[in-house]
Scaffold this motif. Structure first.
Motif, PDB file in Angstrom:
ATOM      1  N   UNK A   1     -12.934   8.858  19.301  1.00  0.00           N
ATOM      2  CA  UNK A   1     -13.635   9.523  20.389  1.00  0.00           C
ATOM      3  C   UNK A   1     -14.380  10.717  19.798  1.00  0.00           C
ATOM      4  N   UNK A   2     -15.707  10.720  19.937  1.00  0.00           N
ATOM      5  CA  UNK A   2     -16.512  11.831  19.443  1.00  0.00           C
ATOM      6  C   UNK A   2     -16.898  12.718  20.621  1.00  0.00           C
TER       7      UNK A   2
ATOM      8  N   UNK B   1     -11.472  18.984  28.013  1.00  0.00           N
ATOM      9  CA  UNK B   1     -11.857  18.267  26.792  1.00  0.00           C
ATOM     10  C   UNK B   1     -10.673  18.134  25.836  1.00  0.00           C
ATOM     11  N   UNK B   2      -9.891  19.198  25.692  1.00  0.00           N
ATOM     12  CA  UNK B   2      -8.703  19.113  24.826  1.00  0.00           C
ATOM     13  C   UNK B   2      -7.702  18.100  25.369  1.00  0.00           C
ATOM     14  N   UNK B   3      -7.573  18.044  26.683  1.00  0.00           N
ATOM     15  CA  UNK B   3      -6.679  17.067  27.301  1.00  0.00           C
ATOM     16  C   UNK B   3      -7.139  15.647  26.993  1.00  0.00           C
ATOM     17  N   UNK B   4      -8.440  15.409  27.080  1.00  0.00           N
ATOM     18  CA  UNK B   4      -8.986  14.089  26.772  1.00  0.00           C
ATOM     19  C   UNK B   4      -8.767  13.730  25.308  1.00  0.00           C
ATOM     20  N   UNK B   5      -8.998  14.692  24.422  1.00  0.00           N
ATOM     21  CA  UNK B   5      -8.800  14.436  22.995  1.00  0.00           C
ATOM     22  C   UNK B   5      -7.348  14.081  22.697  1.00  0.00           C
TER      23      UNK B   5
ATOM     24  N   UNK C   1      -5.148  12.925  24.754  1.00  0.00           N
ATOM     25  CA  UNK C   1      -4.827  11.675  25.427  1.00  0.00           C
ATOM     26  C   UNK C   1      -5.210  10.470  24.581  1.00  0.00           C
ATOM     27  N   UNK C   2      -6.218  10.634  23.736  1.00  0.00           N
ATOM     28  CA  UNK C   2      -6.642   9.534  22.871  1.00  0.00           C
ATOM     29  C   UNK C   2      -5.537   9.091  21.915  1.00  0.00           C
ATOM     30  N   UNK C   3      -4.647   9.998  21.552  1.00  0.00           N
ATOM     31  CA  UNK C   3      -3.507   9.600  20.716  1.00  0.00           C
ATOM     32  C   UNK C   3      -2.615   8.629  21.468  1.00  0.00           C
ATOM     33  N   UNK C   4      -2.335   8.925  22.740  1.00  0.00           N
ATOM     34  CA  UNK C   4      -1.515   8.033  23.575  1.00  0.00           C
ATOM     35  C   UNK C   4      -2.185   6.674  23.755  1.00  0.00           C
ATOM     36  N   UNK C   5      -3.510   6.662  23.803  1.00  0.00           N
ATOM     37  CA  UNK C   5      -4.245   5.418  24.014  1.00  0.00           C
ATOM     38  C   UNK C   5      -4.370   4.576  22.748  1.00  0.00           C
ATOM     39  N   UNK C   6      -4.050   5.152  21.607  1.00  0.00           N
ATOM     40  CA  UNK C   6      -4.076   4.379  20.369  1.00  0.00           C
ATOM     41  C   UNK C   6      -5.347   4.491  19.552  1.00  0.00           C
ATOM     42  N   UNK C   7      -6.190   5.501  19.842  1.00  0.00           N
ATOM     43  CA  UNK C   7      -7.361   5.738  19.006  1.00  0.00           C
ATOM     44  C   UNK C   7      -6.932   6.149  17.596  1.00  0.00           C
TER      45      UNK C   7
ATOM     46  N   UNK D   1     -14.402  14.898  34.540  1.00  0.00           N
ATOM     47  CA  UNK D   1     -13.211  14.642  33.731  1.00  0.00           C
ATOM     48  C   UNK D   1     -12.515  13.341  34.132  1.00  0.00           C
ATOM     49  N   UNK D   2     -12.366  13.116  35.449  1.00  0.00           N
ATOM     50  CA  UNK D   2     -11.649  11.923  35.902  1.00  0.00           C
ATOM     51  C   UNK D   2     -12.404  10.642  35.549  1.00  0.00           C
ATOM     52  N   UNK D   3     -13.750  10.710  35.507  1.00  0.00           N
ATOM     53  CA  UNK D   3     -14.536   9.540  35.126  1.00  0.00           C
ATOM     54  C   UNK D   3     -14.398   9.256  33.629  1.00  0.00           C
ATOM     55  N   UNK D   4     -14.305  10.314  32.831  1.00  0.00           N
ATOM     56  CA  UNK D   4     -14.084  10.147  31.398  1.00  0.00           C
ATOM     57  C   UNK D   4     -12.743   9.466  31.154  1.00  0.00           C
ATOM     58  N   UNK D   5     -11.715   9.946  31.844  1.00  0.00           N
ATOM     59  CA  UNK D   5     -10.372   9.379  31.672  1.00  0.00           C
ATOM     60  C   UNK D   5     -10.352   7.923  32.111  1.00  0.00           C
ATOM     61  N   UNK D   6     -11.025   7.607  33.218  1.00  0.00           N
ATOM     62  CA  UNK D   6     -11.081   6.229  33.690  1.00  0.00           C
ATOM     63  C   UNK D   6     -11.781   5.332  32.666  1.00  0.00           C
ATOM     64  N   UNK D   7     -12.861   5.838  32.086  1.00  0.00           N
ATOM     65  CA  UNK D   7     -13.579   5.082  31.057  1.00  0.00           C
ATOM     66  C   UNK D   7     -12.698   4.859  29.826  1.00  0.00           C
ATOM     67  N   UNK D   8     -11.971   5.889  29.424  1.00  0.00           N
ATOM     68  CA  UNK D   8     -11.046   5.763  28.291  1.00  0.00           C
ATOM     69  C   UNK D   8      -9.956   4.735  28.580  1.00  0.00           C
TER      70      UNK D   8
END
Length: 377
Positions: free
Chosen positions: A5-6, A40-44, A46-52, A358-365
């Motif tokens: 995730x960039x 943004x930090x929360x999204x970053x 969260x990417x660990x939990x998602x397996x990025x 933010x919620x749309x970013x999380x949904x996309x992720x």
């Protein structure tokens, strides 16, 4: 395929009536900035939990386009919120740093803080930033290359000295040292022939984003051809493709949500860099100082013109490859098609586009994790 995730960390609240650069700092609401950094930090994390495989971000100045004048601070914060995911800084703008040893020291700290998860990136920056930082753009390449060499020396020699055009240092030893030895992996954003050739000489991984897919194919193809001339073969894991990306349940929803977010993104980008009141910051001579006549001569006919993506409509953004958006099936196909065309093994998705909520970013992720990631891995 490695997946990242960039994040540009754009400020999402610039009103339409705000002036061109310099946008007065009064338009930055610190309270809203606090929320934006937290999301943004929360999204970053969260990417660990998602397996990025990793999260990557960069450095920009004087603009709502990217509110990370010090990406190393974001990297340090993220190092304490995650345990496994790679943390990529792509990268520190070496010619604008008064002292590259500071970069070597801070990257070493981040590598230790993250237990060896840093990807160390170096970039030259964009033309207006040289005006705003008072650095002669004609010194850009020389400063970049000397700073890089100095950092490599600082990371690999216990005690060292350096005699260069821009820096003269004697009997030095940095503390701390990076955990990854001899140093963290290095990524470079390179497009000009000179920069690509410089990367090839050092076998450095090369990233690309703001070009058509055909242009990126040319850029990576030139890297491969120069590597072959140099006696080695550049593999797909040498290349990184970065794209704006948005996934929703269907095509109609995806376009409805991402189209205005892209429009906002181009607004803050152009207001920050292309429509500056300081005419020196957009003077063509400034861009010319950073390149030469042969810098882009390797492009095939039809690919040499730099595209102004801000003037393209939604379908054109997708057809050029600049934007990957739609339902999960279409997005997966677009990623696979582009990655095959350019011959890359690393894909970076810019999931948080402009003022996308933010919620749309999380949904996309989440959709990327569930519907797309299995096909790519």
């Amino acid at each position: 395929m490695k997946l990242y995730n960039f994040d540009l960390l754009a400020y999402p609240h610039v009103p339409r009536e705000a002036p061109r650069t310099p946008v007065p700092s009064s338009y930055f609401d610190p309270a809203k900035g606090v929320v934006n950094y937290a999301e943004h930090l929360e999204e970053m994390a969260y990417c660990e939990e998602l397996g990025f495989d990793g999260v990557v971000f960069n450095e920009h100045h004087y603009s709502a386009y990217g509110t990370m004048p010090s990406p190393n601070l974001i990297a340090a914060a993220l190092s304490q919120k995650t345990k496994k995911i790679k943390i990529g800084v792509l990268g520190n703008i070496l010619p604008l740093r008064n002292h590259p040893v500071r970069v070597a020291e801070e990257y070493a700290m981040i590598d230790c803080l993250s237990n060896g998860r840093l990807i160390a990136g170096f970039v030259r920056g964009i033309p207006p930033e040289y005006i705003w930082y008072g650095v002669n753009p004609e010194e850009s390449r020389g400063r970049f290359e000397e700073a890089y060499n100095l950092i490599m020396t600082a990371w690999t020699e216990p005690v060292w000295s350096h005699e260069g055009k821009f820096f003269q240092l004697h009997d030095c030893a940095i503390w701390p040292r990076p955990l990854q030895q001899p140093h963290p992996p290095i990524w470079i954003a390179a497009r000009s022939a000179e920069s690509i050739e410089w990367c090839v000489q050092r076998h450095l991984t090369c990233a690309q984003v703001y070009q058509t897919t055909g242009q990126i194919e040319d850029t990576f193809g030139y890297y491969r051809s120069k590597a072959k001339e140099d006696g080695w073969e550049a593999k797909p894991d040498q290349f990184i493709l970065c794209r704006h990306i948005y996934i929703d349940e269907n095509e109609e929803k995806a376009q409805k949500i991402v189209e205005p977010a892209m429009a906002y993104f181009f607004t803050v980008f152009n207001r920050g860099f292309n429509e500056a009141i300081n005419k020196d910051a957009v003077d063509q001579r400034l861009s010319a100082a950073l390149t030469t006549e042969r810098s882009f001569s390797y492009f095939r006919e039809g690919n040499r013109e730099r595209r102004d993506f801000s003037k393209l409509d939604y379908e054109s953004l997708r057809s050029t490859g600049y934007l990957i958006a739609g339902n999960p099936d279409n997005v997966a196909n677009q990623i696979q098609s582009q990655m095959k065309q350019v011959g890359a093994d690393h894909f970076m998705g810019m999931f948080h586009i402009g003022n996308l909520p933010h919620e749309k970013v999380v949904n996309s992720l989440n959709l990327f994790k569930k519907e797309i990631m299995p096909r790519l891995q």
